[in-house]
Write a protein that holds these residues in place. Structure first.
Motif, PDB file in Angstrom:
ATOM      1  N   PHE A   1      16.830  24.235  10.321  1.00  0.00           N
ATOM      2  CA  PHE A   1      15.866  24.179   9.270  1.00  0.00           C
ATOM      3  C   PHE A   1      15.033  23.105   8.960  1.00  0.00           C
ATOM      4  N   ASN A   2      14.711  22.384  10.179  1.00  0.00           N
ATOM      5  CA  ASN A   2      13.815  21.273   9.993  1.00  0.00           C
ATOM      6  C   ASN A   2      13.411  20.733  11.531  1.00  0.00           C
ATOM      7  N   PRO A   3      11.949  21.246  11.399  1.00  0.00           N
ATOM      8  CA  PRO A   3      11.386  21.126  12.858  1.00  0.00           C
ATOM      9  C   PRO A   3      11.622  19.644  13.447  1.00  0.00           C
ATOM     10  N   VAL A   4      11.364  18.596  12.639  1.00  0.00           N
ATOM     11  CA  VAL A   4      11.440  17.251  13.201  1.00  0.00           C
ATOM     12  C   VAL A   4      13.037  17.027  13.743  1.00  0.00           C
ATOM     13  N   LEU A   5      13.916  17.470  13.062  1.00  0.00           N
ATOM     14  CA  LEU A   5      15.337  17.388  13.373  1.00  0.00           C
ATOM     15  C   LEU A   5      15.495  18.076  14.633  1.00  0.00           C
ATOM     16  N   ALA A   6      15.012  19.454  14.799  1.00  0.00           N
ATOM     17  CA  ALA A   6      15.501  20.252  16.011  1.00  0.00           C
ATOM     18  C   ALA A   6      14.633  19.704  17.306  1.00  0.00           C
ATOM     19  N   THR A   7      13.297  19.084  16.937  1.00  0.00           N
ATOM     20  CA  THR A   7      12.726  18.456  18.227  1.00  0.00           C
ATOM     21  C   THR A   7      13.353  17.245  18.690  1.00  0.00           C
ATOM     22  N   SER A   8      13.833  16.537  17.751  1.00  0.00           N
ATOM     23  CA  SER A   8      14.458  15.269  18.040  1.00  0.00           C
ATOM     24  C   SER A   8      15.943  15.519  18.982  1.00  0.00           C
ATOM     25  N   ILE A   9      16.401  16.370  18.534  1.00  0.00           N
ATOM     26  CA  ILE A   9      17.735  16.775  19.083  1.00  0.00           C
ATOM     27  C   ILE A   9      17.726  17.804  20.537  1.00  0.00           C
ATOM     28  N   LYS A  10      16.824  18.694  20.337  1.00  0.00           N
ATOM     29  CA  LYS A  10      16.905  19.905  20.987  1.00  0.00           C
ATOM     30  C   LYS A  10      15.516  20.073  21.889  1.00  0.00           C
ATOM     31  N   ALA A  11      14.360  19.306  21.790  1.00  0.00           N
ATOM     32  CA  ALA A  11      13.430  19.793  22.347  1.00  0.00           C
ATOM     33  C   ALA A  11      13.494  19.464  23.723  1.00  0.00           C
TER      34      ALA A  11
ATOM     35  N   GLU B   1       0.932  -1.316   0.040  1.00  0.00           N
ATOM     36  CA  GLU B   1      -0.016  -0.035   0.051  1.00  0.00           C
ATOM     37  C   GLU B   1       0.846   1.455   0.123  1.00  0.00           C
ATOM     38  N   SER B   2       0.801   1.885  -0.993  1.00  0.00           N
ATOM     39  CA  SER B   2       1.738   3.095  -1.243  1.00  0.00           C
ATOM     40  C   SER B   2       1.783   4.189  -0.047  1.00  0.00           C
ATOM     41  N   PHE B   3       0.588   4.603   0.626  1.00  0.00           N
ATOM     42  CA  PHE B   3       0.616   5.522   1.457  1.00  0.00           C
ATOM     43  C   PHE B   3       1.303   5.020   2.794  1.00  0.00           C
ATOM     44  N   VAL B   4       1.078   3.834   3.176  1.00  0.00           N
ATOM     45  CA  VAL B   4       1.665   3.124   4.232  1.00  0.00           C
ATOM     46  C   VAL B   4       3.109   2.976   4.213  1.00  0.00           C
ATOM     47  N   ARG B   5       3.592   2.423   2.914  1.00  0.00           N
ATOM     48  CA  ARG B   5       4.921   2.413   2.721  1.00  0.00           C
ATOM     49  C   ARG B   5       5.495   3.941   2.667  1.00  0.00           C
ATOM     50  N   LEU B   6       4.879   5.177   2.258  1.00  0.00           N
ATOM     51  CA  LEU B   6       5.508   6.511   2.356  1.00  0.00           C
ATOM     52  C   LEU B   6       5.671   6.771   3.989  1.00  0.00           C
ATOM     53  N   LEU B   7       4.566   6.601   4.630  1.00  0.00           N
ATOM     54  CA  LEU B   7       4.717   6.655   6.212  1.00  0.00           C
ATOM     55  C   LEU B   7       6.062   6.059   6.838  1.00  0.00           C
ATOM     56  N   LEU B   8       6.127   4.493   6.368  1.00  0.00           N
ATOM     57  CA  LEU B   8       7.267   4.013   7.014  1.00  0.00           C
ATOM     58  C   LEU B   8       8.520   4.583   6.541  1.00  0.00           C
ATOM     59  N   GLU B   9       8.700   4.869   5.191  1.00  0.00           N
ATOM     60  CA  GLU B   9       9.939   5.624   4.471  1.00  0.00           C
ATOM     61  C   GLU B   9      10.073   6.969   5.091  1.00  0.00           C
ATOM     62  N   GLU B  10       9.181   7.788   5.836  1.00  0.00           N
ATOM     63  CA  GLU B  10       9.364   8.910   6.238  1.00  0.00           C
ATOM     64  C   GLU B  10       9.929   8.859   7.462  1.00  0.00           C
ATOM     65  N   ALA B  11       9.447   7.751   8.168  1.00  0.00           N
ATOM     66  CA  ALA B  11       9.945   7.417   9.758  1.00  0.00           C
ATOM     67  C   ALA B  11      11.394   6.953   9.759  1.00  0.00           C
ATOM     68  N   ILE B  12      11.833   6.250   8.796  1.00  0.00           N
ATOM     69  CA  ILE B  12      13.145   5.553   8.540  1.00  0.00           C
ATOM     70  C   ILE B  12      13.865   6.759   8.044  1.00  0.00           C
ATOM     71  N   ALA B  13      13.470   7.531   7.250  1.00  0.00           N
ATOM     72  CA  ALA B  13      14.452   8.785   6.788  1.00  0.00           C
ATOM     73  C   ALA B  13      14.605   9.486   7.987  1.00  0.00           C
ATOM     74  N   ALA B  14      13.643   9.933   8.823  1.00  0.00           N
ATOM     75  CA  ALA B  14      13.695  10.779   9.809  1.00  0.00           C
ATOM     76  C   ALA B  14      14.671  10.181  11.036  1.00  0.00           C
TER      77      ALA B  14
ATOM     78  N   GLY C   1      14.248   8.660  -2.017  1.00  0.00           N
ATOM     79  CA  GLY C   1      13.029   8.730  -2.823  1.00  0.00           C
ATOM     80  C   GLY C   1      12.120   9.913  -2.595  1.00  0.00           C
ATOM     81  N   ASP C   2      10.877   9.370  -2.188  1.00  0.00           N
ATOM     82  CA  ASP C   2       9.871  10.464  -1.883  1.00  0.00           C
ATOM     83  C   ASP C   2       9.906  10.833  -0.495  1.00  0.00           C
ATOM     84  N   ALA C   3      10.439  10.441   0.411  1.00  0.00           N
ATOM     85  CA  ALA C   3      10.581  10.982   1.606  1.00  0.00           C
ATOM     86  C   ALA C   3      11.271  12.150   1.861  1.00  0.00           C
ATOM     87  N   THR C   4      10.776  12.839   2.722  1.00  0.00           N
ATOM     88  CA  THR C   4      11.614  14.048   3.030  1.00  0.00           C
ATOM     89  C   THR C   4      12.165  14.320   4.722  1.00  0.00           C
ATOM     90  N   ALA C   5      11.481  13.664   5.245  1.00  0.00           N
ATOM     91  CA  ALA C   5      11.627  13.705   6.803  1.00  0.00           C
ATOM     92  C   ALA C   5      11.658  15.012   7.403  1.00  0.00           C
TER      93      ALA C   5
END
Length: 290
Positions: free
Chosen positions: A225-235, A53-66, A104-108
């Motif tokens: 320049f990336n909210p997810v990165l900043a949250t993971s490291i410095k929140a 399933e393409s959207f589920v695959r994208l969700l997992l790819e985004e999680a992996i990329a992040a 690929g299509d993931a951006t994290a």
């Protein structure tokens, strides 16, 4: 599973031997970053093979990329603290190219999905779900990093696993938000332009621009320049509240991203892009002959 255990076993033997023989903490950091990238690459390939399933695959790819992004950047902080910003920039430049070629299509990165919503390429529900997947990957990966740091294979990892973190914001909150916003805006305009112009070495050029902006903002906001990165490291780190963190790294960056969508549509920019493409389709220089 056995493959993963074997890889981890070989990795630990290599880093221990390297550290004992050469006392090179930078090599230990490099090997950890390589391991993180390898594990993410394997996980990505597994998801692409198993999930249909393409959207589920994208969700997992985004999680992996992040997870890959944040895991590598946790170690890049060690590199910057001990070997300087120049060394950090070299690592970041190379990693950005790797991520661009492999994700690929993931951006994290959440604001890319906000841009899609604005341009009618996506909907709010999917954007929120993707952001949730990115945050999940980015936050969970610290346990993996901590497992490595607690081994204290290198001197640079001593007491690192459980130390209190401090904020990178060195300027007032408003200034920090402006820095993150302007730099994000420039990054996004540059990326869009390079995508449309499609010059030679566009990935390397994009990486160079992004890395340069990170270095320029390093002593002000940290240059995330990336909210997810900043949250993971410095929140939650000492030096700013969660609201201040959100204002700088979420509101600032996302505002810059949104502004970039409209700035890129300005006639002066579109005229340059169209003119350059017509004159010399695969070069960013209108008067350059290939």
């Amino acid at each position: 599973m056995k493959f993963t255990i074997d890889v981890l076993g070989i990795f630990l033997k290599v880093v221990v031997r390297v550290n004992r023989v050469t006392f090179a903490p930078l090599v230990v950091s490099t090997l950890f970053i390589l391991l993180t990238s390898l594990l993410a690459h394997c996980a990505r390939r597994l998801v692409q093979k198993i999930v249909k399933e393409s959207f589920v695959r994208l969700l997992l790819e985004e999680a992996i990329a992040a997870a890959e992004l944040c895991g590598c950047c946790f170690e890049l902080i060690v590199v910057a603290d001990n070997f300087g910003v120049a060394t950090y920039a070299i690592f970041l430049f190379a990693l950005t190219i790797w991520w661009s070629l492999n994700w690929g299509d993931a951006t994290a990165c959440p604001y890319t999905h906000i841009e899609d919503v604005i341009e009618g390429k996506g909907d709010v529900r999917k954007a929120l779900l993707i952001t949730w997947a990115e945050l999940t990957g980015g936050l969970l990966v610290f346990k993996y990093v901590q497992m490595y740091w607690v081994l204290e294979i290198a001197e640079t990892h001593k007491n690192k696993a459980f130390e209190d973190c401090t904020a990178d914001l060195q300027v007032p909150v408003l200034y920090g938000a402006v820095v993150e916003g302007i730099a994000t805006c420039i990054c996004r305009i540059a990326s869009r332009g390079l995508s449309d112009l499609n010059p030679r070495f566009s990935t390397a050029i994009d990486s160079f621009i992004g890395t340069s902006l990170v270095v320029a903002a390093f002593d002000y906001s940290g240059g995330y320049f990336n909210p997810v990165l900043a949250t993971s490291i410095k929140a939650g780190c000492e030096g700013h509240t969660l609201i201040e963190h959100a204002a700088v790294y979420w509101l600032g960056a996302c505002t810059g991203s949104i502004i970039s969508v409209y700035l890129y549509k300005l006639p002066v920019i579109q005229k340059y892009v169209r003119g350059t493409t017509e004159v010399n389709g695969d070069s960013i220089w209108a008067d350059k002959e290939d």
